[in-house]
Motif scaffolding. Structure first.
Motif, PDB file in Angstrom:
ATOM      1  N   ALA A 125      37.868  56.591  36.194  1.00 51.69           N
ATOM      2  CA  ALA A 125      38.615  55.399  36.603  1.00 51.69           C
ATOM      3  C   ALA A 125      39.889  55.263  35.783  1.00 51.69           C
ATOM      4  O   ALA A 125      39.952  55.671  34.624  1.00 51.69           O
ATOM      5  CB  ALA A 125      37.747  54.152  36.432  1.00 51.69           C
ATOM      6  N   LYS A 126      40.909  54.700  36.418  1.00 56.71           N
ATOM      7  CA  LYS A 126      42.195  54.471  35.759  1.00 56.71           C
ATOM      8  C   LYS A 126      42.543  52.998  35.809  1.00 56.71           C
ATOM      9  O   LYS A 126      42.105  52.272  36.693  1.00 56.71           O
ATOM     10  CB  LYS A 126      43.302  55.261  36.462  1.00 56.71           C
ATOM     11  N   TRP A 127      43.373  52.590  34.861  1.00 56.24           N
ATOM     12  CA  TRP A 127      43.911  51.235  34.895  1.00 56.24           C
ATOM     13  C   TRP A 127      45.076  51.223  35.879  1.00 56.24           C
ATOM     14  O   TRP A 127      46.002  52.002  35.752  1.00 56.24           O
ATOM     15  CB  TRP A 127      44.404  50.786  33.520  1.00 56.24           C
ATOM     16  N   ASP A 128      45.000  50.356  36.845  1.00 53.67           N
ATOM     17  CA  ASP A 128      46.094  50.094  37.771  1.00 53.67           C
ATOM     18  C   ASP A 128      46.031  48.611  38.079  1.00 53.67           C
ATOM     19  O   ASP A 128      45.225  47.882  37.485  1.00 53.67           O
ATOM     20  CB  ASP A 128      46.005  50.974  39.026  1.00 53.67           C
ATOM     21  N   GLU A 129      46.874  48.154  38.972  1.00 54.92           N
ATOM     22  CA  GLU A 129      46.905  46.714  39.245  1.00 54.92           C
ATOM     23  C   GLU A 129      45.547  46.207  39.729  1.00 54.92           C
ATOM     24  O   GLU A 129      45.111  45.136  39.340  1.00 54.92           O
ATOM     25  CB  GLU A 129      48.005  46.396  40.255  1.00 54.92           C
ATOM     26  N   GLU A 130      44.893  46.970  40.568  1.00 54.05           N
ATOM     27  CA  GLU A 130      43.612  46.520  41.117  1.00 54.05           C
ATOM     28  C   GLU A 130      42.520  46.455  40.055  1.00 54.05           C
ATOM     29  O   GLU A 130      41.808  45.458  39.942  1.00 54.05           O
ATOM     30  CB  GLU A 130      43.174  47.442  42.257  1.00 54.05           C
ATOM     31  N   THR A 131      42.388  47.525  39.254  1.00 50.15           N
ATOM     32  CA  THR A 131      41.330  47.505  38.241  1.00 50.15           C
ATOM     33  C   THR A 131      41.620  46.472  37.159  1.00 50.15           C
ATOM     34  O   THR A 131      40.708  45.779  36.707  1.00 50.15           O
ATOM     35  CB  THR A 131      41.121  48.902  37.599  1.00 50.15           C
ATOM     36  N   LEU A 132      42.884  46.339  36.761  1.00 55.33           N
ATOM     37  CA  LEU A 132      43.226  45.315  35.773  1.00 55.33           C
ATOM     38  C   LEU A 132      42.985  43.911  36.324  1.00 55.33           C
ATOM     39  O   LEU A 132      42.490  43.036  35.610  1.00 55.33           O
ATOM     40  CB  LEU A 132      44.680  45.461  35.320  1.00 55.33           C
TER      41      LEU A 132
END
Length: 136
Positions: A87-94
């Motif tokens: 998983a990566k930090w992007d607008e959705e996950t943040l």
């Protein structure tokens, strides 16, 4: 053949409309207000390039970075496990994480309870887009 082309065109239109709707979910954030929201975060985090880690990691270039992948920071076991999923930090996950960090990463060391107001999260993301060096 015409029906296949029409179906493909309709599918492409539907996908672009749904993509536009998703993108608009992140619109409406105010970076100036987000800077004020970030004051809740700055006891533990910095955003400037080369800024120090504190209780939490420096957030410069967090967008599109793998979760628990900042070089030199000692993450909790729970955060490392989340990062192992790719998983990566992007607008959705943040956006999801900032609502309730403990629900997004059970066992995280982050004691912050989260930002319940959707607008606060949008504003914070707008601020982070500029403050953390993210280039879309």
């Amino acid at each position: 053949m015409k029906s296949v082309v029409k179906t493909a065109a309709a599918l492409a239109l539907a996908m672009s409309v749904s993509g536009a709707a998703l993108a608009s979910d992140w619109e409406g954030g105010d970076a100036t207000k987000g800077a004020k929201v970030f004051k809740k975060c700055q006891a533990c985090h910095t955003v400037e390039e080369g800024g120090p880690d504190r209780v939490g990691p420096n957030l410069h270039n967090i967008m599109d970075r793998g979760i628990a992948k900042k070089e030199g920071y000692n993450y909790s076991a729970a955060m490392k496990k989340k990062g192992e999923s790719g998983a990566k930090w992007d607008e959705e996950t943040l956006f999801q994480y900032l609502e309730k960090p403990q629900a997004f990463v059970p066992g995280t060391n982050m004691s912050f309870p989260g930002l319940k107001k959707e607008q606060d999260r949008k504003d914070l993301l707008a601020y982070m887009e500029t403050a953390t060096g993210h280039k879309k």
